[in-house]
Design a protein around this motif. Structure first.
Motif, PDB file in Angstrom:
ATOM      1  N   ASN A  55       0.819  -1.210   0.000  1.00 27.69           N
ATOM      2  CA  ASN A  55       0.000   0.000   0.000  1.00 27.69           C
ATOM      3  C   ASN A  55       0.854   1.261   0.000  1.00 27.69           C
ATOM      4  O   ASN A  55       0.438   2.294  -0.521  1.00 27.69           O
ATOM      5  N   ASN A  96      -9.757   6.488   4.819  1.00 21.58           N
ATOM      6  CA  ASN A  96      -8.644   5.553   4.663  1.00 21.58           C
ATOM      7  C   ASN A  96      -7.763   6.013   3.495  1.00 21.58           C
ATOM      8  O   ASN A  96      -8.228   6.110   2.359  1.00 21.58           O
ATOM      9  N   ASP A 148      -7.778   4.136   0.246  1.00 18.74           N
ATOM     10  CA  ASP A 148      -8.893   4.360  -0.675  1.00 18.74           C
ATOM     11  C   ASP A 148      -8.819   5.733  -1.345  1.00 18.74           C
ATOM     12  O   ASP A 148      -9.236   5.898  -2.496  1.00 18.74           O
TER      13      ASP A 148
END
Length: 312
Positions: free
Chosen positions: A206, A294, A297
């Motif tokens: 991520n 988040n 996202d």
């Protein structure tokens, strides 16, 4: 008011925020003189910015620089001695202050005048507060990188070459060899845009979103200490108390809470955008734009929108 600026250099150029010292002196409307040691090309660069330069071709080890700067301070008798807040300056500044009995203020982020007195502003208690310091008499001051803009070209006022004799017994330690670590070169201190990620990014995979956004914006990647320790990115990217102190025009904080250890290294940023799913995160207390959500996202959306904007 007179100011003496120590311009730190390497074999190629002026280092750190040394050029910003010129802007600081002009903001104070003071009479500034710069000292450049060992690099004539750098002396010419500074002279072209409208500041008279004293150049001496001495060695640049810490003991020699301390002697050279101390002798120059005694001769020039300035009200303020300014240095960029580098590792070398942190070593030299207190030595000079102690030898000549001057005040010493470190990591200054702002300088102002009030009733003909100079007020120095600096972070304290890990950056949680700002304190204003007034020094009685002359002082040695280290200035945090990014606190003042880089100066613009001005009339060339020339370089004065000077020979300063250093007693042999003044040099207590000599560098006999230098071993450089082969690591990634990251110029966080002079970056205009920094995108930083914290543990809230969730994983090394991520965290690549942080790198992608930085790449799209033409910026540099920053990181918190936990991210470094987890091995998501090299230590060269660390921002904070135990990393680099930065002051970019834009700082995007992704998935980091805003612990004091981190914010003390980036609170001087001109504009801060923070992304965190915890609406009570401390980072929102210093951010200009707060995005609750988040980061994993939100970042893909930001990346796509930035790409569209750049394509227009």
């Amino acid at each position: 008011m007179k100011a003496l600026l120590f311009i730190e250099t390497d074999e190629k150029k002026v280092l750190g925020g040394s050029l910003e010292l010129i802007s600081a002196v002009k903001a104070l409307d003071a009479e500034g003189t710069a000292l450049v040691v060992g690099n004539r090309a750098a002396a010419d660069t500074v002279s072209a910015l409208g500041v008279p330069v004293i150049f001496t071709d001495n060695a640049t080890d810490c003991d020699t620089l301390t002697e050279v700067l101390s002798e120059t301070v005694k001769e020039q008798n300035p009200d303020i001695v300014l240095l960029a807040n580098t590792a070398l300056a942190k070593d030299i500044a207190p030595r000079i202050a102690a030898r000549i009995d001057l005040g010493c203020v470190s990591d200054v982020t702002g300088i102002s005048k009030a009733n003909d007195k100079v007020i120095y502003t600096r972070p304290a208690y890990g950056g949680t507060i700002l304190e204003h310091i007034e020094v009685e008499g002359a002082s040695v001051v280290t200035l945090r990188n990014g606190s003042f803009p880089k100066p613009e070209a001005d009339s060339n006022v020339g370089v004065t070459e000077k020979k300063i004799e250093i007693p042999d017994d003044a040099v207590k330690a000599k560098i006999v060899d230098t071993v450089k670590e082969l690591s990634e070169s990251v110029n966080l201190e002079e970056a205009q845009v920094i995108v930083s990620g914290g543990r809230g990014m969730g994983s090394a995979e991520n965290f690549k979103l942080v790198e992608e956004l930085a790449n799209v914006l033409g910026g540099v990647v920053g990181a918190t200490r936990p991210v470094i320790e987890d091995g998501w990115i090299s230590r060269a990217h660390q921002v904070g108390q135990s990393g680099k102190v930065v002051a970019p025009k834009l700082y995007i904080a992704c998935g980091l809470s805003g612990a004091t250890q981190h914010t003390s290294g980036m609170s001087g940023s001109n504009y801060i955008v923070a992304i965190n799913k915890d609406e009570e995160a401390p980072i929102f207390e210093i951010s200009d734009i707060s995005i609750v959500g988040n980061a994993v996202d939100i970042l893909p959306v930001m990346i796509e929108e930035m790409k569209k904007a750049k394509a227009k």
